[in-house]
Scaffold this active site. Structure first.
Site, short mmCIF file in Angstrom:
data_model
loop_
_atom_site.label_atom_id
_atom_site.label_comp_id
_atom_site.label_asym_id
_atom_site.label_seq_id
_atom_site.Cartn_x
_atom_site.Cartn_y
_atom_site.Cartn_z
N HIS A 161 25.03 38.82 77.60
CA HIS A 161 24.86 39.49 78.90
C HIS A 161 25.36 38.65 80.07
O HIS A 161 25.02 38.92 81.22
CB HIS A 161 23.39 39.84 79.12
CG HIS A 161 22.89 40.92 78.23
ND1 HIS A 161 23.55 42.12 78.07
CD2 HIS A 161 21.79 41.00 77.44
CE1 HIS A 161 22.87 42.88 77.21
NE2 HIS A 161 21.82 42.22 76.81
N GLU B 2 19.58 34.35 79.63
CA GLU B 2 20.53 35.46 79.70
C GLU B 2 19.87 36.81 79.96
O GLU B 2 20.56 37.79 80.24
CB GLU B 2 21.40 35.51 78.43
CG GLU B 2 20.77 36.23 77.29
CD GLU B 2 21.74 37.23 76.66
OE1 GLU B 2 22.87 37.38 77.13
OE2 GLU B 2 21.32 37.88 75.70
N ASN B 3 18.53 36.86 79.91
CA ASN B 3 17.83 38.13 80.14
C ASN B 3 16.90 38.06 81.35
O ASN B 3 16.02 38.91 81.49
CB ASN B 3 16.97 38.50 78.92
CG ASN B 3 17.79 38.68 77.65
OD1 ASN B 3 17.69 37.89 76.73
ND2 ASN B 3 18.61 39.71 77.61
N ASP C 147 14.77 33.25 74.89
CA ASP C 147 15.23 34.25 75.84
C ASP C 147 14.14 34.74 76.81
O ASP C 147 13.24 35.49 76.42
CB ASP C 147 15.83 35.45 75.09
CG ASP C 147 16.89 35.03 74.07
OD1 ASP C 147 16.78 33.91 73.52
OD2 ASP C 147 17.82 35.81 73.83
N HIS D 32 23.87 32.15 69.90
CA HIS D 32 23.37 33.46 70.34
C HIS D 32 24.02 34.54 69.48
O HIS D 32 25.18 34.90 69.67
CB HIS D 32 23.75 33.63 71.82
CG HIS D 32 22.97 34.71 72.50
ND1 HIS D 32 21.68 34.53 72.92
CD2 HIS D 32 23.30 35.98 72.82
CE1 HIS D 32 21.24 35.64 73.48
NE2 HIS D 32 22.20 36.55 73.43
FE LIG Z 1 21.56 38.53 73.88
#
Ligand SMILES: [Fe+2]
Length: 259
Positions: A68, A39-40, A8, A151
């Site tokens: 997210h 995703e971040n 991530d 995830h």
């Molecule tokens: Fe997450």
């Protein structure tokens, strides 16, 4: 073939680490295929088309996502049009994008990448256990090498999925908790697994967020706007070595300080 999974990528510090270090790191490690969980990347939550393009330009072959996914809704048309990015396969029916893609590695071998989200302690529309079998079947129809980014929050669910898929896929790589676990392994059936690959970003933090802000939210129970921290930046992830048949021969964690 060596597959590098980059855990991530969190906010601007994680983005910079990938852009500065990933191309050379891939060369040094002899990587044939690279997957990045993105995703971040947008300020700690979500991804935009521009930020996705930049991760691909830095050397990712495929981007994976997580809970997210819809924080930046401008990503929706991009998910529909690009075969280089996957979102969890077990979202609502009718959600844009795909949960599985097949992309060629450096040596021309097809690699299937699937993304799934856990259901324990997460708001997940469909149980991953409802979609796992057909998803893996579809992946294996397109490639011998199959990597699953699972995830999820709970270690039990992540270990269970890794075990359930042992011998059927090349690797099950846990993401989301941002704390790398010390259980990188090749299971008896030949599937590599790690419960969580960690975080690429600022580790002098509470899982990426400025510690003071995260602690204030927990202590007061009030809304606090989170901001990515800055210090202790590392690239974390895992390297999976696999044979031509798609079974793993080695699985090693990666932790690289980025000054
Ligand atoms: Fe997450």
């Amino acid at each position: 073939m060596k597959i590098l999974f980059v855990a991530d990528v969190f906010g601007a510090p994680g983005r910079a680490a990938v852009e500065q270090r990933l191309p050379a790191l891939k060369e040094e490690l002899g990587i044939g295929f690279c997957i990045v969980n993105a995703e971040n990347v947008a300020d700690g939550a979500g991804v935009t088309p521009r930020l996705a393009d930049r991760r691909l330009a830095a050397g990712a072959d495929v981007l994976t996502l997580g809970n997210h996914v819809w924080r930046r809704r401008e990503i929706a048309p991009y998910l529909e049009s690009s075969d280089r990015i996957v979102r969890p396969a077990n979202l609502a029916t009718g959600a844009p994008g795909r949960g599985l893609t097949v992309v060629e590695a450096k040596d021309g071998a097809p690699v299937a990448v699937a993304n799934l989200q856990g259901i324990l302690f997460m708001a997940t529309p469909v149980s991953p256990f409802e979609v796992l079998d057909p998803l893996v079947e579809e992946a294996r129809a397109g490639a011998r090498i199959v990597v699953v980014d699972f995830h999820a929050e709970a270690t039990s669910e992540k270990v269970a999925v890794a075990r359930l898929l042992d011998g059927r896929v090349t690797a099950v790589i846990g993401t989301h908790t941002h704390v790398q676990t010390s259980d990188a392994r090749v299971q008896p059936g030949g599937t590599a697994a790690i419960t969580d690959a960690g975080m690429t970003g600022p580790h002098d933090s509470v899982i990426g967020v400025e510690a003071e802000l995260a602690i204030r939210r927990l202590r007061t129970g009030m809304p606090v706007r989170f901001h990515p921290a800055e210090g202790g930046v590392r690239i974390e992830g895992v390297i999976v070595d696999c044979d031509g048949g798609g079974l793993a021969t080695a699985c090693e964690p990666v932790r690289v300080n980025v000054p």
